[in-house]
Scaffold this active site. Sequence first.
Site, PDB file in Angstrom:
ATOM      1  N   PHE A 197       0.758  -1.285  -0.177  1.00 12.78           N
ATOM      2  CA  PHE A 197       0.105  -0.065   0.157  1.00 12.78           C
ATOM      3  C   PHE A 197       0.798   1.162  -0.038  1.00 12.78           C
ATOM      4  O   PHE A 197       0.223   2.377  -0.545  1.00 12.78           O
ATOM      5  CB  PHE A 197      -0.893  -0.070   1.133  1.00 12.78           C
ATOM      6  N   GLU A 246       8.511  -3.522  13.762  1.00 10.04           N
ATOM      7  CA  GLU A 246       8.375  -2.314  12.618  1.00 10.04           C
ATOM      8  C   GLU A 246       7.038  -1.778  12.969  1.00 10.04           C
ATOM      9  O   GLU A 246       5.974  -2.062  12.701  1.00 10.04           O
ATOM     10  CB  GLU A 246       8.249  -3.042  11.489  1.00 10.04           C
ATOM     11  N   GLU A 257      -5.156  -3.725  -1.951  1.00  7.58           N
ATOM     12  CA  GLU A 257      -6.504  -3.373  -2.103  1.00  7.58           C
ATOM     13  C   GLU A 257      -6.894  -1.947  -1.481  1.00  7.58           C
ATOM     14  O   GLU A 257      -7.837  -1.219  -1.655  1.00  7.58           O
ATOM     15  CB  GLU A 257      -7.260  -4.437  -1.687  1.00  7.58           C
ATOM     16  N   LYS A 295      -1.195  -7.493  -8.800  1.00 10.67           N
ATOM     17  CA  LYS A 295      -1.984  -7.363  -7.648  1.00 10.67           C
ATOM     18  C   LYS A 295      -1.612  -6.248  -6.639  1.00 10.67           C
ATOM     19  O   LYS A 295      -0.805  -6.510  -6.047  1.00 10.67           O
ATOM     20  CB  LYS A 295      -2.286  -8.558  -6.942  1.00 10.67           C
ATOM     21  N   SER A 312       4.974  -6.770   4.307  1.00 11.56           N
ATOM     22  CA  SER A 312       5.703  -7.178   5.625  1.00 11.56           C
ATOM     23  C   SER A 312       6.255  -8.357   5.542  1.00 11.56           C
ATOM     24  O   SER A 312       6.194  -9.405   4.812  1.00 11.56           O
ATOM     25  CB  SER A 312       4.415  -7.196   6.586  1.00 11.56           C
ATOM     26  N   CYS A 334       9.529   1.448   3.842  1.00 10.95           N
ATOM     27  CA  CYS A 334      10.166   0.174   4.432  1.00 10.95           C
ATOM     28  C   CYS A 334      11.778   0.830   4.354  1.00 10.95           C
ATOM     29  O   CYS A 334      12.819   0.133   5.337  1.00 10.95           O
ATOM     30  CB  CYS A 334      10.338  -0.931   3.374  1.00 10.95           C
TER      31      CYS A 334
END
Length: 497
Positions: free
Chosen positions: A150, A382, A177, A174, A227, A282
């Site tokens: 995302f 994290e 969402e 993909k 993740s 990240c």
Amino acid sequence: MTRIIEHWINGKLYQGAGSEAGVVTDPATGLVIARANFASADDVDVAVAAAAAAFPSWAATSLARRSNIMFRFRELLNARSDELASIITAEHGKVLSDAAGEVARGQEVVEFACGVPHLIKGAYTSSASTQVDVHSIREPLGPVAVIGPFNFPAMVPMWFFPIAIATGNTVILKQSEKVPSAAMWLAELWQEAGLPDGVFNVVHGGKETVDALLTHPDVQAVSFVGSTPVAKHVYTTATASGKRVQALGGAKNHMVVLPDADLDLAADQAVNAGYGSAGQRCMAISVCVAVGDCADTLVDKIRERTLTLRTGNGRRGCDMGPLVTAASRDRVRSYIDAGVTEGATLVVDGRNVTPDADGEGFFVGPTLFDHVTADMSIYRDEIFGPVLCVVRVSTHDEALALVNNSPYGNGTAIFTNDGREARRFESQVQVGMVGINIPVPVPMAYYSFGGWKNSLFGDTHAHGTDGLHFFTRAKVVTSRWPDQGHSGIDLVFPRNA
């Protein structure tokens, strides 16, 4: 009426048969702005079938034609990059300038892929043996899946699909969402650039959609960023299905500041790298390791800068936007609560920030902790939010050990004016990407991006030479054209002569 986001399969919108849909919100206001149809396993079959059908002709397309389409895509993206940045801000929440920077970094990989005729040319050796020539070829794999996170709706997919497409593969993307619209915009841009139908497809969805891609027999490779727990799942599931996988996971990035460093520069960069995109990177710096007697001064300087930041709607010229969802906001707040409970010193508290925004957005302000220790959850986990932790150590060796003991190895940085100490850190640190007086060492597109340890599953990093090798497979051809007749029977293993 709420906008419905469909899939993009074989060059057109595809509604799909899935019964689920995901809610897409504007994080700055909390309002629902769209719903994205989720792809069922049957819908994934349709997308993969379209990619498989398009693959033979696309793989056979000349490199000149492929690079021409890449160049057209590049020019269209350059001309309309502001549109894409606005879409990113609307669904992710990052400020417009940051979204524009994301698009620009993704465009670097597009430009790299424009050089595909040179990048995948093979080698040739004449007369390697008597009347024997040898040459090498790199060929595409087939349909490949790209599963994006995302936090970078455009840049991260562009780490992968330009190289995959340029080298002759077909793609099923993909994207998360939570932020589906950028992928659809890119699909339409590919069509405008002249990419044949079926070469680039987009499906939306959650775990069912992802697992259908990971196990589909016609998908040859999977690229993933997300993740660490999900990266492990992607790697394990897809490799068990016989696929190539590059799965980039989470991070806990340290910035080491030595006493001789320019502390104003270090403080500026700690704030930039800790709070940019509300810490949802990240490569964000989440731990600042202050070495020796510079700690008090460094914390004061970071605090001063943190208090000047304006949090709010990313369209209003603020410094920092919201978290992507209400759940993300609540999770970050819970970590701040935990840090206080565990005994860290809360220098700047972002829990009760007053944002420059309308509605009920998902805001947490920049938060600064001091006197953090390695046993605290705010250090170990994290957080993926605007929480910067300062850890104090006495020596460079202690700082290096702290970084190397982390289960993650994505990015790190050192700030110093001592070249010898910087070189020692560069050599001894067990991290995949290292910055020297640069806090976010994301490499240029012609190098490769990726970490070590629990930040990467699989052997191949993103883009650069690693990306080219990931999306192609090597073939070596050894040939002989004898002048006359055959050489007779000889069962001895062939030798060079």
